[in-house]
Scaffold this motif. Structure first.
Motif, PDB file in Angstrom:
ATOM      1  N   LEU A 110     -44.214 -17.821  -7.046  1.00 48.53           N
ATOM      2  CA  LEU A 110     -44.538 -17.618  -8.463  1.00 48.53           C
ATOM      3  C   LEU A 110     -44.121 -16.229  -8.937  1.00 48.53           C
ATOM      4  O   LEU A 110     -43.519 -16.072 -10.000  1.00 48.53           O
ATOM      5  CB  LEU A 110     -46.042 -17.816  -8.687  1.00 48.53           C
ATOM      6  CG  LEU A 110     -46.571 -19.238  -8.472  1.00 48.53           C
ATOM      7  CD1 LEU A 110     -48.084 -19.278  -8.660  1.00 48.53           C
ATOM      8  CD2 LEU A 110     -45.898 -20.229  -9.411  1.00 48.53           C
ATOM      9  N   VAL A 111     -44.423 -15.204  -8.125  1.00 47.16           N
ATOM     10  CA  VAL A 111     -44.038 -13.847  -8.507  1.00 47.16           C
ATOM     11  C   VAL A 111     -42.520 -13.698  -8.463  1.00 47.16           C
ATOM     12  O   VAL A 111     -41.929 -13.011  -9.312  1.00 47.16           O
ATOM     13  CB  VAL A 111     -44.718 -12.815  -7.581  1.00 47.16           C
ATOM     14  CG1 VAL A 111     -44.201 -11.408  -7.858  1.00 47.16           C
ATOM     15  CG2 VAL A 111     -46.223 -12.865  -7.773  1.00 47.16           C
ATOM     16  N   GLY A 112     -41.866 -14.373  -7.498  1.00 48.74           N
ATOM     17  CA  GLY A 112     -40.397 -14.345  -7.442  1.00 48.74           C
ATOM     18  C   GLY A 112     -39.776 -14.922  -8.699  1.00 48.74           C
ATOM     19  O   GLY A 112     -38.761 -14.412  -9.191  1.00 48.74           O
ATOM     20  N   ALA A 113     -40.390 -15.994  -9.234  1.00 46.04           N
ATOM     21  CA  ALA A 113     -39.875 -16.597 -10.465  1.00 46.04           C
ATOM     22  C   ALA A 113     -40.031 -15.638 -11.648  1.00 46.04           C
ATOM     23  O   ALA A 113     -39.110 -15.473 -12.455  1.00 46.04           O
ATOM     24  CB  ALA A 113     -40.594 -17.912 -10.747  1.00 46.04           C
ATOM     25  N   ILE A 114     -41.202 -14.993 -11.744  1.00 45.77           N
ATOM     26  CA  ILE A 114     -41.424 -14.045 -12.848  1.00 45.77           C
ATOM     27  C   ILE A 114     -40.520 -12.830 -12.691  1.00 45.77           C
ATOM     28  O   ILE A 114     -39.887 -12.370 -13.648  1.00 45.77           O
ATOM     29  CB  ILE A 114     -42.904 -13.616 -12.886  1.00 45.77           C
ATOM     30  CG1 ILE A 114     -43.785 -14.827 -13.214  1.00 45.77           C
ATOM     31  CG2 ILE A 114     -43.125 -12.518 -13.919  1.00 45.77           C
ATOM     32  CD1 ILE A 114     -45.271 -14.557 -13.072  1.00 45.77           C
ATOM     33  N   LEU A 115     -40.454 -12.313 -11.461  1.00 47.49           N
ATOM     34  CA  LEU A 115     -39.610 -11.140 -11.215  1.00 47.49           C
ATOM     35  C   LEU A 115     -38.144 -11.478 -11.463  1.00 47.49           C
ATOM     36  O   LEU A 115     -37.379 -10.668 -11.986  1.00 47.49           O
ATOM     37  CB  LEU A 115     -39.808 -10.661  -9.777  1.00 47.49           C
ATOM     38  CG  LEU A 115     -39.158  -9.330  -9.400  1.00 47.49           C
ATOM     39  CD1 LEU A 115     -39.755  -8.190 -10.200  1.00 47.49           C
ATOM     40  CD2 LEU A 115     -39.305  -9.067  -7.902  1.00 47.49           C
ATOM     41  N   GLY A 116     -37.737 -12.713 -11.095  1.00 44.44           N
ATOM     42  CA  GLY A 116     -36.362 -13.138 -11.330  1.00 44.44           C
ATOM     43  C   GLY A 116     -36.016 -13.180 -12.800  1.00 44.44           C
ATOM     44  O   GLY A 116     -34.904 -12.826 -13.203  1.00 44.44           O
ATOM     45  N   ILE A 161     -33.054 -18.963 -13.488  1.00 46.39           N
ATOM     46  CA  ILE A 161     -34.057 -18.759 -14.536  1.00 46.39           C
ATOM     47  C   ILE A 161     -33.508 -17.840 -15.626  1.00 46.39           C
ATOM     48  O   ILE A 161     -33.039 -16.741 -15.326  1.00 46.39           O
ATOM     49  CB  ILE A 161     -35.341 -18.156 -13.935  1.00 46.39           C
ATOM     50  CG1 ILE A 161     -35.981 -19.139 -12.955  1.00 46.39           C
ATOM     51  CG2 ILE A 161     -36.338 -17.795 -15.020  1.00 46.39           C
ATOM     52  CD1 ILE A 161     -37.242 -18.624 -12.311  1.00 46.39           C
ATOM     53  N   PRO A 162     -33.543 -18.267 -16.894  1.00 43.66           N
ATOM     54  CA  PRO A 162     -33.125 -17.360 -17.981  1.00 43.66           C
ATOM     55  C   PRO A 162     -34.021 -16.118 -17.997  1.00 43.66           C
ATOM     56  O   PRO A 162     -35.207 -16.218 -17.657  1.00 43.66           O
ATOM     57  CB  PRO A 162     -33.342 -18.207 -19.233  1.00 43.66           C
ATOM     58  CG  PRO A 162     -33.354 -19.631 -18.747  1.00 43.66           C
ATOM     59  CD  PRO A 162     -33.947 -19.582 -17.375  1.00 43.66           C
ATOM     60  N   SER A 189     -34.888 -25.062 -13.762  1.00 45.28           N
ATOM     61  CA  SER A 189     -35.703 -23.954 -13.251  1.00 45.28           C
ATOM     62  C   SER A 189     -37.106 -24.435 -12.899  1.00 45.28           C
ATOM     63  O   SER A 189     -37.643 -24.117 -11.826  1.00 45.28           O
ATOM     64  CB  SER A 189     -35.798 -22.836 -14.293  1.00 45.28           C
ATOM     65  OG  SER A 189     -34.536 -22.328 -14.626  1.00 45.28           O
ATOM     66  N   ILE A 190     -37.704 -25.202 -13.812  1.00 47.09           N
ATOM     67  CA  ILE A 190     -39.051 -25.735 -13.565  1.00 47.09           C
ATOM     68  C   ILE A 190     -39.042 -26.669 -12.361  1.00 47.09           C
ATOM     69  O   ILE A 190     -39.932 -26.620 -11.500  1.00 47.09           O
ATOM     70  CB  ILE A 190     -39.578 -26.455 -14.824  1.00 47.09           C
ATOM     71  CG1 ILE A 190     -39.751 -25.457 -15.976  1.00 47.09           C
ATOM     72  CG2 ILE A 190     -40.891 -27.165 -14.535  1.00 47.09           C
ATOM     73  CD1 ILE A 190     -40.070 -26.101 -17.306  1.00 47.09           C
ATOM     74  N   LEU A 191     -38.022 -27.528 -12.279  1.00 44.04           N
ATOM     75  CA  LEU A 191     -37.917 -28.456 -11.150  1.00 44.04           C
ATOM     76  C   LEU A 191     -37.762 -27.709  -9.827  1.00 44.04           C
ATOM     77  O   LEU A 191     -38.356 -28.090  -8.812  1.00 44.04           O
ATOM     78  CB  LEU A 191     -36.727 -29.401 -11.352  1.00 44.04           C
ATOM     79  CG  LEU A 191     -36.896 -30.506 -12.389  1.00 44.04           C
ATOM     80  CD1 LEU A 191     -35.572 -31.236 -12.605  1.00 44.04           C
ATOM     81  CD2 LEU A 191     -37.957 -31.503 -11.921  1.00 44.04           C
ATOM     82  N   GLN A 192     -36.951 -26.639  -9.832  1.00 42.80           N
ATOM     83  CA  GLN A 192     -36.743 -25.888  -8.598  1.00 42.80           C
ATOM     84  C   GLN A 192     -38.040 -25.262  -8.105  1.00 42.80           C
ATOM     85  O   GLN A 192     -38.370 -25.335  -6.920  1.00 42.80           O
ATOM     86  CB  GLN A 192     -35.699 -24.792  -8.826  1.00 42.80           C
ATOM     87  CG  GLN A 192     -35.326 -24.013  -7.574  1.00 42.80           C
ATOM     88  CD  GLN A 192     -34.456 -24.811  -6.628  1.00 42.80           C
ATOM     89  OE1 GLN A 192     -33.253 -24.725  -6.673  1.00 42.80           O
ATOM     90  NE2 GLN A 192     -35.079 -25.591  -5.769  1.00 42.80           N
ATOM     91  N   ILE A 193     -38.803 -24.651  -9.021  1.00 40.19           N
ATOM     92  CA  ILE A 193     -40.081 -24.050  -8.633  1.00 40.19           C
ATOM     93  C   ILE A 193     -41.043 -25.120  -8.138  1.00 40.19           C
ATOM     94  O   ILE A 193     -41.753 -24.932  -7.140  1.00 40.19           O
ATOM     95  CB  ILE A 193     -40.675 -23.274  -9.822  1.00 40.19           C
ATOM     96  CG1 ILE A 193     -39.767 -22.100 -10.201  1.00 40.19           C
ATOM     97  CG2 ILE A 193     -42.072 -22.775  -9.500  1.00 40.19           C
ATOM     98  CD1 ILE A 193     -40.127 -21.450 -11.520  1.00 40.19           C
TER      99      ILE A 193
END
Length: 466
Positions: A110-116, A161-162, A189-193
């Motif tokens: 989750l943090v990787g997605a936000i940081l990305g 992720i944009p 992006s949502i599917l990958q997470i």
């Protein structure tokens, strides 16, 4: 000496050879292009008047306002990655999910997605997540293959992720709106997470000992204090992301203007956390300068190569080869994705985008394939370039910051399940195009944000696009 039809494949093979030898990509492309251009002029297979367009093309690259988004987003990400924001996010989220088996792995994803979303570069995300989370997961007894795999995978989410830099470059090369490319990438992006989180959930059920919960003595009391701490770390970052993306989606700003706003917002966010210092800004500026210079030189080299390649009817050679594949659209997509997958062993995503995409896009358009969907599909595929052993860049970054006790074999074996999950997403996007197009249909309509100047040279060359 050479027949006209043999020159394009020879030129393409020469480019691959130079890259396999290890010469810098930008200069290899320029050198191969100029060599075959001179050879073509000497043998009568290339019209020297084509080279007259080269100064115009290079000027078009330097003056392309859309590409200014790259340094702005890079500066934004470099600043936020260095200001300690990731530590705050991961520490709070880790405490929130830590009492559960696999909770730290969930927090890393989750943090990787936000940081990305706020860094835009895989290197920054993988290094930041590795430095912060690797010692913690090792301390609490996580299986090393699971640990290295989840850290590397959480960093590669950045590519999709944009506001990903990859999507900006793909939009420029495909001649499409960056806003539409961002909208198309939301679904995958949502599917990958979701796929990553489901894998962690399944692993927590089947092999809970490989991902133990945080010990009781290391936990913070669950309550509003912990929740407020997590929200304080997340909300300002999420607000900045939505401001940047929202202005693009609703046509209030071009990607370049939104990137500039994001850079100012990143400085404000760092100041809000009382971490904005001149050394921090200087480091972020140095990282931005390095990446931007690399991109510009690769783009100039690829322009020299593509100009000569097109002048030798290389586009027709690619088109005839691809159009003759069995299976129509599906056959073309299967071939292209396999080709990109293996090419990504050796080339960075910038190199693939600048060299290969301009050759494939006209064929995809002739086959009736939506170019936004095609670009997002290739972006999903190119994620694997960072993960598959032994050449994945994310694995190199992780190896660089991991202690000697972490074996390289553990990093490589740990990456394989995540590569398979990325390939599953490629299959889903091909089989379910609505995962991309749904958001395009539902999202706000954005006017084109880049100007394409067409300069026809002669009938044998398609219009040049700057």
């Amino acid at each position: 000496m050479f027949s006209h039809g043999i020159m394009p494949p020879l030129m393409f093979a020469g480019m691959i050879c130079f890259m396999l030898i290890g010469f810098p990509v930008a200069f290899s492309l320029g050198a191969v292009g100029m060599f075959f251009g001179l050879l073509g002029i000497a043998t009568g297979h290339f019209d020297a008047s084509f080279l007259q367009a080269l100064p115009f093309r290079i000027h078009g690259i330097i003056s392309n306002e859309l590409l200014l988004a790259i340094p702005f987003f890079t500066f934004m990400g470099a600043l936020l990655e260095r200001c300690g924001l990731a530590e705050d996010l991961l520490e709070g989220t880790g405490q929130l999910f830590g009492p559960l088996p696999g909770g730290l792995a969930v927090a890393v994803i989750l943090v990787g997605a936000i940081l990305g979303a706020i860094t835009g570069t895989v290197a920054a995300s993988v290094i930041a997540m590795g430095v912060i989370s690797l010692p913690v997961m090792m301390r609490y007894g996580y299986d090393m293959k699971v640990t290295t795999g989840v850290i590397a995978a959480s960093g590669t989410i950045t590519q999709l992720i944009p506001p990903s830099l990859v999507l900006v470059v793909l939009a420029d090369q495909l001649g499409k709106s960056v806003g539409d490319m961002y909208l198309g990438a939301i679904g995958p992006s949502i599917l990958q997470i979701a796929i990553f989180l489901l894998y962690i959930l399944a692993l927590a059920i089947l092999r809970p000992n490989s991902m133990p919960p945080i010990p009781v003595e290391a936990r913070e009391p669950m309550g509003w204090r912990l929740i407020n701490r997590v929200l304080w770390g997340m909300i300002p970052s999420i607000v900045l992301i939505f401001l940047v993306l929202g202005t693009i989606f609703y046509g209030l700003a071009t990607p370049t203007e939104a990137g500039a706003m994001g850079a100012v917002g990143a400085m404000a966010l760092a100041a809000l956390h009382r971490r904005l210092t001149w050394p921090l800004v200087r480091q972020a500026m140095a990282s931005t300068m390095t990446l931007t210079s690399m991109v510009v030189f690769i783009l100039i080299g690829s322009t020299v190569f593509s100009l000569v390649f097109q002048g030798m009817d290389g586009g027709r050679w690619i088109e005839s080869m691809m159009a003759g594949l069995p299976g129509g659209q599906i056959g073309f997509l299967v071939f292209v994705n396999i080709f990109i997958f293996f090419l990504a062993f050796f080339l960075d995503f910038f190199e693939i985008a600048f060299i290969v995409i301009p050759l494939l896009a006209p064929v995809a358009a002739k086959l009736g394939i939506d170019l936004i969907w095609f670009g997002v599909l290739l972006c999903v595929n190119m994620q694997t370039s960072f993960m598959h052993p032994p050449f994945g860049f994310a694995l190199f970054y992780l190896r660089g910051i991991a202690p000697p006790s972490v074996k390289s074999s553990e990093i490589y074996w740990g990456a394989i399940p995540w590569v398979l999950m990325q390939i599953i997403l490629v299959v889903i996007v091909i089989a379910w195009p609505e995962s991309v197009t749904y958001w395009l249909d539902k999202g706000p309509k954005v006017d084109p944000n880049s100007i394409k100047i067409e300069i026809p040279i002669n009938d044998t060359l398609a219009p040049l696009k700057f």
